[in-house]
Design a protein around this motif. Structure first.
Motif, PDB file in Angstrom:
ATOM      1  N   ASN A 187      -6.560   5.608  -8.301  1.00  0.00           N
ATOM      2  CA  ASN A 187      -5.473   6.540  -7.989  1.00  0.00           C
ATOM      3  C   ASN A 187      -4.260   5.908  -7.319  1.00  0.00           C
ATOM      4  O   ASN A 187      -3.148   6.379  -7.507  1.00  0.00           O
ATOM      5  N   ASP A 188      -4.416   4.812  -6.553  1.00  0.00           N
ATOM      6  CA  ASP A 188      -3.254   4.170  -5.916  1.00  0.00           C
ATOM      7  C   ASP A 188      -3.685   2.797  -5.428  1.00  0.00           C
ATOM      8  O   ASP A 188      -4.595   2.690  -4.600  1.00  0.00           O
ATOM      9  N   ILE A 189      -3.020   1.753  -5.928  1.00  0.00           N
ATOM     10  CA  ILE A 189      -3.435   0.373  -5.673  1.00  0.00           C
ATOM     11  C   ILE A 189      -2.312  -0.381  -4.952  1.00  0.00           C
ATOM     12  O   ILE A 189      -1.312  -0.747  -5.570  1.00  0.00           O
ATOM     13  N   PRO A 190      -2.435  -0.611  -3.633  1.00  0.00           N
ATOM     14  CA  PRO A 190      -1.417  -1.371  -2.911  1.00  0.00           C
ATOM     15  C   PRO A 190      -1.406  -2.853  -3.289  1.00  0.00           C
ATOM     16  O   PRO A 190      -2.323  -3.365  -3.934  1.00  0.00           O
ATOM     17  N   ALA A 248      -6.609  -8.807   1.923  1.00  0.00           N
ATOM     18  CA  ALA A 248      -8.040  -9.012   2.175  1.00  0.00           C
ATOM     19  C   ALA A 248      -8.534  -8.054   3.254  1.00  0.00           C
ATOM     20  O   ALA A 248      -9.607  -7.439   3.126  1.00  0.00           O
ATOM     21  N   TRP A 249      -7.762  -7.909   4.336  1.00  0.00           N
ATOM     22  CA  TRP A 249      -8.144  -6.968   5.389  1.00  0.00           C
ATOM     23  C   TRP A 249      -8.143  -5.530   4.864  1.00  0.00           C
ATOM     24  O   TRP A 249      -9.035  -4.747   5.192  1.00  0.00           O
ATOM     25  N   MET A 250      -7.145  -5.200   4.061  1.00  0.00           N
ATOM     26  CA  MET A 250      -7.083  -3.838   3.509  1.00  0.00           C
ATOM     27  C   MET A 250      -8.295  -3.565   2.619  1.00  0.00           C
ATOM     28  O   MET A 250      -8.912  -2.488   2.695  1.00  0.00           O
ATOM     29  N   MET A 251      -8.630  -4.516   1.763  1.00  0.00           N
ATOM     30  CA  MET A 251      -9.767  -4.325   0.865  1.00  0.00           C
ATOM     31  C   MET A 251     -11.052  -4.147   1.664  1.00  0.00           C
ATOM     32  O   MET A 251     -11.879  -3.262   1.367  1.00  0.00           O
ATOM     33  N   ASP A 252     -11.218  -4.964   2.701  1.00  0.00           N
ATOM     34  CA  ASP A 252     -12.432  -4.879   3.499  1.00  0.00           C
ATOM     35  C   ASP A 252     -12.506  -3.549   4.253  1.00  0.00           C
ATOM     36  O   ASP A 252     -13.570  -2.919   4.310  1.00  0.00           O
ATOM     37  N   ALA A 253     -11.367  -3.129   4.821  1.00  0.00           N
ATOM     38  CA  ALA A 253     -11.359  -1.866   5.566  1.00  0.00           C
ATOM     39  C   ALA A 253     -11.635  -0.684   4.644  1.00  0.00           C
ATOM     40  O   ALA A 253     -12.395   0.229   4.993  1.00  0.00           O
ATOM     41  N   VAL A 297      -6.881  -3.113  -4.066  1.00  0.00           N
ATOM     42  CA  VAL A 297      -5.594  -3.783  -3.838  1.00  0.00           C
ATOM     43  C   VAL A 297      -5.474  -4.934  -4.820  1.00  0.00           C
ATOM     44  O   VAL A 297      -6.467  -5.413  -5.373  1.00  0.00           O
ATOM     45  N   THR A 298      -4.256  -5.395  -5.019  1.00  0.00           N
ATOM     46  CA  THR A 298      -4.011  -6.623  -5.764  1.00  0.00           C
ATOM     47  C   THR A 298      -3.247  -7.591  -4.857  1.00  0.00           C
ATOM     48  O   THR A 298      -2.787  -7.223  -3.784  1.00  0.00           O
ATOM     49  N   GLY A 299      -3.140  -8.837  -5.317  1.00  0.00           N
ATOM     50  CA  GLY A 299      -2.539  -9.851  -4.472  1.00  0.00           C
ATOM     51  C   GLY A 299      -3.521 -10.382  -3.443  1.00  0.00           C
ATOM     52  O   GLY A 299      -3.122 -10.873  -2.383  1.00  0.00           O
ATOM     53  N   LYS A 300      -4.823 -10.289  -3.758  1.00  0.00           N
ATOM     54  CA  LYS A 300      -5.879 -10.745  -2.848  1.00  0.00           C
ATOM     55  C   LYS A 300      -6.070 -12.264  -2.968  1.00  0.00           C
ATOM     56  O   LYS A 300      -5.651 -12.879  -3.951  1.00  0.00           O
TER      57      LYS A 300
END
Length: 419
Positions: free
Chosen positions: A143-146, A158-163, A176-179
Motif C-alpha cells: 500500500n505505501d513503500i518509503p 534499514a531501521w524503518m524496515m526493522d521497526a 521500503v526500498t533503498g535498503k
C-alpha cells in the motif's frame, strides 16, 4: 526568498502544473479536483529522548497523493524545513513521475521536521523507529513503500524496515526500498537517480546537437544526487566547471578534478575551500554560461528573481521542483530547454520499483540487469515526452505532465472513481 516561501511556492507550482495539464486534456472540474486531492494525509508526533536525557518532540508527515495506479511510493525527508505543504507538493509530483515512467505506483512522500546533522547516530535511530511506528498503519509493501530522500539514507531504511517488521512479527523487506544490500537492497539503487539524471542530460545534449566532449556543465547541489551525476557526466566527456552545496561553491573553467573534489567533500563535508578551483558565490553558479545546468538540491532555486540571468542552454532538473512556475515562463521565452523533474530524476523510483519487485519475488538481479532496465525506461520516457511535445508544440514539462496526468486520470476512470 525564505524556506517557508519556497515550500509554499512548491505546492502552488504543483497545482499550477496540474491545472495546465487538465486544461490541455480538456478534463472537467470534478476530475481536476480528484486529481489534485491527496488520498490520505497523516501527521504524527515524534518524541525523542536525547542522549543527555532531554526530551524533544518533532512532527512527522506521510502524504499519499494517489493509489489509482498501484501502491503509493515516495521518499522520507529529514530536514528542519519539512512541513505539510512541502510534503503535499512532493507527493503529487511523485504521482506524475511514476505515471510518466509507466511504473505501477501512485505518489507519496514523508518527512520529519528535524535537522539530522544535530542528532547523534543513536538519536537518529530512535527518531526513525518512533516515526516508523507512528506511520506504520498506513505503510506496507502492498500500500505505501518509503525510500530515502534528503537527510536519509540506506541506514535509515534499514531501521524503518526493522521497526515495521517488528510490528508484523516477521521480516518485511518490501516495506521500503533503498535498503542495504545485506537486507534485500538492489544493486544500482544508491546511484540510480544520478545515473538517470546523467542519462537524460546526455539525451538532451544530443537533441540540441552538442557533443559531450565539447559540453560544459554546472551541478548545483553537490550531494546525494549531484555528486554522482557529475561523475557520470564527466565519464561521458562533459566538462564540469562548477559545483555548489549549502556551504559554498567552487569554479574552474578548465574543469574540476572530480576525484579530488569528492575526497575533499567527504573529508570536509563541503566543497567550500577546495583547492582545485576558485571560490564563487553559490547563487552565481546558477547563472554561469554553460551548456548544461543541473539543479540537484531543493525546490525553488531557479525562480522569478534569477531566471532571466540563467545562461545555460539546457536545464535538467535533478531535484524535485527546482524551477518555479514563474521561472518556467521566463526560461521558455529565453529558449532554454528545461527537462522536468518528473522525467529527469525518475531513476531513483525506477530502481526502487526494481528493488520492490526483487523483494516480492525473492530473486535478485545483476547490476547490468538493473542498469540496462533503468536506461531503457528512461530512454522510453524521454522519447514519449519528445513525441508529445512535438505533436502539441508544447514545452517538455507540459508534455510530460499531460502524459502523466492522462494516465492517472484513465486509471481513475477505469476503477470507476470518476466519469
Amino acid at each position: 526568498m525564505t524556506a517557508s516561501t519556497v515550500q509554499a511556492n512548491a505546492l502552488d507550482d504543483a497545482r499550477v502544473q496540474l491545472a495546465e495539464a487538465v486544461a490541455v486534456l480538456g478534463y472537467p472540474e470534478g476530475l481536476h479536483r480528484i486529481l489534485g486531492a491527496a488520498r490520505r494525509e497523516t501527521t504524527v508526533s515524534v518524541p525523542l529522548v536525547r542522549d543527555n536525557g532531554d526530551v524533544e518532540v518533532f512532527t512527522g508527515y506521510r502524504v499519499q497523493h494517489s493509489i489509482a495506479r498501484g501502491p503509493a511510493k515516495g521518499g522520507i525527508r529529514y530536514s528542519s524545513e519539512v512541513n505539510l505543504d512541502e510534503v503535499r507538493a512532493l507527493a503529487m509530483w511523485m504521482t506524475w513521475k511514476c505515471a510518466l515512467l509507466d511504473i505501477p505506483y501512485g505518489g507519496a512522500k514523508g518527512g520529519v521536521d528535524v535537522d539530522p546533522r544535530t542528532l547523534s547516530p543513536a538519536e537518529l535511530e530512535r527518531l526513525t523507529r518512533t516515526y516508523t511506528q507512528g506511520i506504520s498503519p498506513v505503510i506496507g509493501p502492498d500500500n505505501d513503500i518509503p525510500a530515502p530522500d534528503v537527510g536519509t539514507d540506506e541506514q535509515t531504511m534499514a531501521w524503518m524496515m526493522d521497526a515495521y517488521s517488528a510490528t508484523r512479527g516477521r521480516g518485511v523487506p518490501g516495506v521500503v526500498t533503498g535498503k542495504p544490500l545485506d537486507l534485500g537492497g538492489s544493486l544500482g539503487r544508491r546511484t540510480s537517480t544520478s545515473r538517470g539524471v546523467a542519462h537524460i542530460s546526455l539525451l538532451a545534449l544530443a537533441k540540441e546537437g552538442i557533443a559531450p566532449s565539447s559540453a560544459t556543465a554546472v551541478v548545483q547541489g553537490y550531494g546525494k544526487v549531484g555528486a554522482d551525476a557529475a561523475d557520470y557526466l564527466a565519464e561521458a566527456g562533459v566538462r564540469i566547471i562548477s559545483v555548489s552545496d549549502r556551504f559554498g561553491a567552487v569554479h574552474n573553467t578548465d574543469g574540476l578534478d572530480l576525484s579530488r573534489l569528492r575526497a575533499h567533500s567527504e573529508e570536509r563535508g563541503t566543497v567550500a575551500a577546495f583547492g582545485g578551483g576558485l571560490p564563487i558565490d553559490p547563487a552565481a553558479v546558477l547563472e554561469l554560461d554553460v551548456d548544461l545546468l543541473v539543479p540537484a538540491a531543493v525546490e525553488g532555486v531557479v525562480n522569478a528573481d534569477n531566471a532571466s540571468r540563467v545562461c545555460a542552454r539546457i536545464i535538467v532538473e535533478g531535484a524535485n521542483g527546482p524551477t518555479t512556475a514563474e521561472a518556467d515562463k521566463i526560461l521558455e521565452r529565453s529558449g532554454v530547454l528545461v527537462v522536468p523533474d518528473i522525467l529527469a530524476n525518475a531513476g531513483g523510483v525506477v530502481v526502487s520499483y526494481f528493488e520492490w519487485v526483487q523483494a516480492q519475488q525473492g530473486y535478485w538481479w545483476t547490476l547490468s540487469d538493473v542498469e540496462r532496465g533503468l536506461d531503457d525506461r528512461m530512454t522510453a520516457a524521454w522519447s514519449s515526452v519528445l513525441d508529445q511535445a512535438a505533436t502539441t508544440g508544447s514545452t517538455l514539462r507540459r508534455a510530460a505532465m499531460a502524459l502523466a496526468v492522462g494516465r492517472v486520470a484513465r486509471a481513475h476512470r477505469a476503477r470507476g472513481l470518476t466519469h
